[in-house]
Motif scaffolding. Sequence first.
Motif, PDB file in Angstrom:
ATOM      1  N   GLU A  69      34.041  39.879  43.298  1.00  0.00           N
ATOM      2  CA  GLU A  69      33.157  39.760  42.134  1.00  0.00           C
ATOM      3  C   GLU A  69      33.156  41.066  41.325  1.00  0.00           C
ATOM      4  OE1 GLU A  69      28.592  38.678  41.984  1.00  0.00           O
ATOM      5  OE2 GLU A  69      29.749  37.348  43.292  1.00  0.00           O
ATOM      6  N   THR A  70      33.094  42.174  42.012  1.00  0.00           N
ATOM      7  CA  THR A  70      33.099  43.483  41.332  1.00  0.00           C
ATOM      8  C   THR A  70      34.420  43.677  40.588  1.00  0.00           C
ATOM      9  OG1 THR A  70      31.715  44.332  43.109  1.00  0.00           O
ATOM     10  CG2 THR A  70      32.764  45.963  41.687  1.00  0.00           C
ATOM     11  N   TYR A  71      35.494  43.275  41.217  1.00  0.00           N
ATOM     12  CA  TYR A  71      36.788  43.413  40.554  1.00  0.00           C
ATOM     13  C   TYR A  71      36.815  42.600  39.261  1.00  0.00           C
ATOM     14  CZ  TYR A  71      41.597  43.122  39.269  1.00  0.00           C
ATOM     15  OH  TYR A  71      42.738  43.177  38.532  1.00  0.00           O
ATOM     16  N   ARG A  72      36.349  41.356  39.342  1.00  0.00           N
ATOM     17  CA  ARG A  72      36.353  40.491  38.139  1.00  0.00           C
ATOM     18  C   ARG A  72      35.530  41.131  37.017  1.00  0.00           C
ATOM     19  NH1 ARG A  72      34.706  36.181  41.628  1.00  0.00           N
ATOM     20  NH2 ARG A  72      36.568  35.324  42.598  1.00  0.00           N
ATOM     21  N   LYS A  73      34.418  41.777  37.400  1.00  0.00           N
ATOM     22  CA  LYS A  73      33.535  42.385  36.401  1.00  0.00           C
ATOM     23  C   LYS A  73      34.206  43.583  35.709  1.00  0.00           C
ATOM     24  CE  LYS A  73      29.110  44.821  36.331  1.00  0.00           C
ATOM     25  NZ  LYS A  73      27.987  45.210  37.165  1.00  0.00           N
ATOM     26  N   TYR A  74      34.885  44.430  36.480  1.00  0.00           N
ATOM     27  CA  TYR A  74      35.414  45.669  35.914  1.00  0.00           C
ATOM     28  C   TYR A  74      36.854  45.556  35.411  1.00  0.00           C
ATOM     29  CZ  TYR A  74      31.139  47.896  37.296  1.00  0.00           C
ATOM     30  OH  TYR A  74      29.816  48.227  37.389  1.00  0.00           O
ATOM     31  N   ASP A  75      37.513  44.463  35.769  1.00  0.00           N
ATOM     32  CA  ASP A  75      38.882  44.277  35.275  1.00  0.00           C
ATOM     33  C   ASP A  75      39.048  42.798  34.915  1.00  0.00           C
ATOM     34  OD1 ASP A  75      41.535  44.500  34.615  1.00  0.00           O
ATOM     35  OD2 ASP A  75      42.255  44.821  36.654  1.00  0.00           O
ATOM     36  N   PRO A  76      38.323  42.359  33.845  1.00  0.00           N
ATOM     37  CA  PRO A  76      38.264  40.921  33.565  1.00  0.00           C
ATOM     38  C   PRO A  76      39.615  40.303  33.213  1.00  0.00           C
ATOM     39  CG  PRO A  76      37.110  42.200  31.875  1.00  0.00           C
ATOM     40  CD  PRO A  76      37.474  43.146  32.966  1.00  0.00           C
ATOM     41  N   THR A  77      40.538  41.102  32.703  1.00  0.00           N
ATOM     42  CA  THR A  77      41.847  40.516  32.388  1.00  0.00           C
ATOM     43  C   THR A  77      42.797  40.587  33.592  1.00  0.00           C
ATOM     44  OG1 THR A  77      42.827  42.587  31.617  1.00  0.00           O
ATOM     45  CG2 THR A  77      41.632  41.282  29.973  1.00  0.00           C
ATOM     46  N   ARG A  78      42.286  41.101  34.699  1.00  0.00           N
ATOM     47  CA  ARG A  78      43.088  41.242  35.939  1.00  0.00           C
ATOM     48  C   ARG A  78      44.359  42.055  35.715  1.00  0.00           C
ATOM     49  NH1 ARG A  78      41.882  35.977  39.595  1.00  0.00           N
ATOM     50  NH2 ARG A  78      39.771  35.722  38.863  1.00  0.00           N
ATOM     51  N   PHE A  79      44.204  43.048  34.867  1.00  0.00           N
ATOM     52  CA  PHE A  79      45.369  43.878  34.549  1.00  0.00           C
ATOM     53  C   PHE A  79      45.947  44.536  35.804  1.00  0.00           C
ATOM     54  CE2 PHE A  79      47.365  47.878  33.262  1.00  0.00           C
ATOM     55  CZ  PHE A  79      48.284  47.403  32.353  1.00  0.00           C
ATOM     56  N   ASN A  80      45.056  45.104  36.612  1.00  0.00           N
ATOM     57  CA  ASN A  80      45.545  45.819  37.800  1.00  0.00           C
ATOM     58  C   ASN A  80      46.262  44.905  38.782  1.00  0.00           C
ATOM     59  OD1 ASN A  80      44.874  48.369  37.061  1.00  0.00           O
ATOM     60  ND2 ASN A  80      42.896  48.386  38.104  1.00  0.00           N
ATOM     61  N   VAL A  81      45.754  43.707  38.934  1.00  0.00           N
ATOM     62  CA  VAL A  81      46.428  42.778  39.846  1.00  0.00           C
ATOM     63  C   VAL A  81      47.796  42.405  39.299  1.00  0.00           C
ATOM     64  CG1 VAL A  81      46.367  40.401  40.713  1.00  0.00           C
ATOM     65  CG2 VAL A  81      44.364  41.853  40.947  1.00  0.00           C
ATOM     66  N   ARG A  82      47.875  42.296  37.980  1.00  0.00           N
ATOM     67  CA  ARG A  82      49.146  41.878  37.369  1.00  0.00           C
ATOM     68  C   ARG A  82      50.143  43.033  37.256  1.00  0.00           C
ATOM     69  NH1 ARG A  82      48.649  40.897  32.329  1.00  0.00           N
ATOM     70  NH2 ARG A  82      46.449  41.334  31.998  1.00  0.00           N
ATOM     71  N   ARG A  83      49.642  44.233  37.099  1.00  0.00           N
ATOM     72  CA  ARG A  83      50.540  45.330  36.739  1.00  0.00           C
ATOM     73  C   ARG A  83      50.631  46.472  37.755  1.00  0.00           C
ATOM     74  NH1 ARG A  83      52.665  42.028  34.431  1.00  0.00           N
ATOM     75  NH2 ARG A  83      52.619  41.564  32.214  1.00  0.00           N
ATOM     76  N   MET A  84      49.963  46.307  38.889  1.00  0.00           N
ATOM     77  CA  MET A  84      50.042  47.333  39.939  1.00  0.00           C
ATOM     78  C   MET A  84      50.383  46.673  41.256  1.00  0.00           C
ATOM     79  SD  MET A  84      46.647  49.624  39.933  1.00  0.00           S
ATOM     80  CE  MET A  84      46.838  51.358  40.172  1.00  0.00           C
ATOM     81  N   ILE A  85      51.182  47.359  42.078  1.00  0.00           N
ATOM     82  CA  ILE A  85      51.431  46.861  43.428  1.00  0.00           C
ATOM     83  C   ILE A  85      50.402  47.539  44.320  1.00  0.00           C
ATOM     84  CG2 ILE A  85      53.105  46.783  45.314  1.00  0.00           C
ATOM     85  CD1 ILE A  85      55.246  47.257  43.110  1.00  0.00           C
ATOM     86  N   GLU A  86      49.398  46.869  44.697  1.00  0.00           N
ATOM     87  CA  GLU A  86      48.299  47.484  45.434  1.00  0.00           C
ATOM     88  C   GLU A  86      47.686  46.441  46.343  1.00  0.00           C
ATOM     89  OE1 GLU A  86      47.153  50.591  45.426  1.00  0.00           O
ATOM     90  OE2 GLU A  86      48.395  51.454  43.853  1.00  0.00           O
ATOM     91  N   PRO A  87      46.574  46.757  47.030  1.00  0.00           N
ATOM     92  CA  PRO A  87      45.994  45.764  47.935  1.00  0.00           C
ATOM     93  C   PRO A  87      45.657  44.461  47.216  1.00  0.00           C
ATOM     94  CG  PRO A  87      44.622  47.748  47.828  1.00  0.00           C
ATOM     95  CD  PRO A  87      45.833  48.002  47.008  1.00  0.00           C
ATOM     96  N   GLN A  88      46.010  43.360  47.806  1.00  0.00           N
ATOM     97  CA  GLN A  88      45.786  42.051  47.180  1.00  0.00           C
ATOM     98  C   GLN A  88      44.442  41.469  47.606  1.00  0.00           C
ATOM     99  OE1 GLN A  88      47.779  40.636  44.913  1.00  0.00           O
ATOM    100  NE2 GLN A  88      49.136  42.411  45.031  1.00  0.00           N
ATOM    101  N   PHE A  89      43.902  40.608  46.751  1.00  0.00           N
ATOM    102  CA  PHE A  89      42.637  39.979  47.091  1.00  0.00           C
ATOM    103  C   PHE A  89      42.824  38.693  47.887  1.00  0.00           C
ATOM    104  CE2 PHE A  89      41.292  42.672  43.604  1.00  0.00           C
ATOM    105  CZ  PHE A  89      40.239  43.301  44.227  1.00  0.00           C
ATOM    106  N   ASP A  90      43.900  38.000  47.653  1.00  0.00           N
ATOM    107  CA  ASP A  90      44.120  36.767  48.382  1.00  0.00           C
ATOM    108  C   ASP A  90      45.476  36.829  49.045  1.00  0.00           C
ATOM    109  OD1 ASP A  90      42.399  35.421  45.759  1.00  0.00           O
ATOM    110  OD2 ASP A  90      41.740  35.168  47.828  1.00  0.00           O
TER     111      ASP A  90
END
Length: 521
Positions: free
Chosen positions: A477-498
């Motif tokens: 929920e916090t991630y959705r709030k601070y990165d609503p376009t999910r830029f980091n999930v799309r553009r960074m190789i980092e820990p995944q949520f699912d």
Amino acid sequence: MLFPSRTRFIGIAAGYLLVCLGVSAEHNHTTPAKTACHTLSTLLGTDKVQSAGGAQYEASATGAWDLYNQLDIFAMRTIFHSDAHYAVRGGGHSAMPGWNTIDNGVLIDFSQMKAFSYDPMCNSIFIEPGVLFGEVYDGLQSQGVAPVGGRVDAIGFSGLALGGGLSFLSPSQGWACDRFRSLDVVLTDGRLVTATGTNEYSDLFTALKGGGSRFGIVTRYEVDAIHVGTAADKTYWGGSIDYVGPSSAAVVKATEALVYSNKDPNAVIISSGSYSNISGTFTTTSSVTLFYNGTEAQFKQVFADFLAIPAVATNLGPLSYNQMTKVLASSHSPQNVYGGSALYPDQSLFEKFYNNWLNFSTSFKDEVFATFWDITPVFQSQIDISRAHGGTSFTPPNGPFAYLLIGELLPLGVTKIGKLLRAGIDGLYRQWVSITPGPLFHSTSIPRSPGLPLYLNESEDVQNVLTTYSGYEQLKETYRKYDPTRFNVRRMIEPQFDFKRSKLLKDGMAGGLILSSNSAS
Ligand SMILES: Cc1cc2nc3c(=O)[nH]c(=O)nc-3n(C[C@H](O)[C@H](O)[C@H](O)COP(=O)(O)OP(=O)(O)OC[C@H]3O[C@@H](n4cnc5c(N)ncnc54)[C@H](O)[C@@H]3O)c2cc1C
């Protein structure tokens, strides 16, 4: 390395480097990374935005501690507004491929942001994101203070603390992130906010206590100063003991007994072992690094089981805190693969883990240079302190447990994990029993203890660590709030949520081995 005020600090924060890795002038077509690099260098100049040939380019391109990450080096680029891929590097010690370097993107490299200072009025230490622990330990030694931080002084403050942070101070002071006071964070939309445990960004603050780099880039840390003493204060007793052969099983057993029984926050230990080719013979070795904040007699009482195991070398004595942090050395590494588990102690669970690891190691000895393990106890005192400081995103249930790190060192020149080895490693994470010799596994045995979080800094990307956190739903929920376009999930190789199977895991399955989908990792 002192900076008197936050205003000045933020001024210094502009000192990071942007490194355009893999952005080649040879290709005619435009890429987001190429656009980002061109725009950034026009705006900021070529000193700050480094491309191939720049003075700092080579150092950044080859600066990752784990050479595995250097495979990506000559192919990188990015930045946010161009929708380019990017990565962030603090101390550069993560072994996760792609977490501190990026293929075809922009690397935000904090290696030149190394200021830190101690303010006795508020008992805070202020730290910039490129600081290594050895730098801050040495720099503040004369003032007798240190942050809760790494057991090896070469590690970066940023990655360690954002992932949780295991320290020789942890039994008495909690995880490193428990001691955050305030964090300056650049969000994906470019806003700079200061998050604390009580202000409007307290959800972001909690997420950054263990959630890693998903939520924003931290440009300044304010943390509690722990009064550890100066060089003259040799208040600790301990050091290291080395063992070979069958003693390693006894070390694991004694560690499990200590995790179960120890209630003294002055005691701290990390047990480690390896199976490696020493002069043509594969040998098991182990060691314990152990300290007591008190007298030699107290040390001997708490660690009696370890002192009774036949050892090949013992190096113990009175130490200052700074000396403690130099006992475990680190050197630049070839290709490492790290994975993690977490177990509650019982009579022989850790021993079973050790036997599985040994079976795995002997089965795959021709495909690795060495295998190794670490066990870090988390005593109840550490959990209590963490809760008293507001908890983290991964707060474990009550009850002492241990993090287990399982690692493989690939032979020099080997840059890819083979299919069978991949399947073997996956099996090991699930703690399946290996039937030697050969890569056959069955799916019973000892998975990660239910309810325990994996440790982000000692796990592999295929392990999907964040989903093991008690605060996982809140984290999303916090991630959705601070990165609503999910830029980091799309553009960074980092820990995944699912859960997202890595290519490597898919390769392992393509090898014809049947792996359980009931992931314990
Ligand atoms: C030899 C060795 C010893 C270790 N000992 C310990 C130990 O004692 N205790 C322990 O807990 N762990 C230990 N670790 C694990 C260590 O904590 C992790 O590897 C950690 O990620 C290293 O942090 P770094 O800043 O050096 O790494 P980096 O690779 O620079 O960063 C790690 C992660 O943090 C992100 N990041 C870095 N800076 C920022 C920032 N400013 N804002 C947002 N995200 C950022 C990166 O993008 C990356 O995902 C050890 C590792 C090694 C190799």
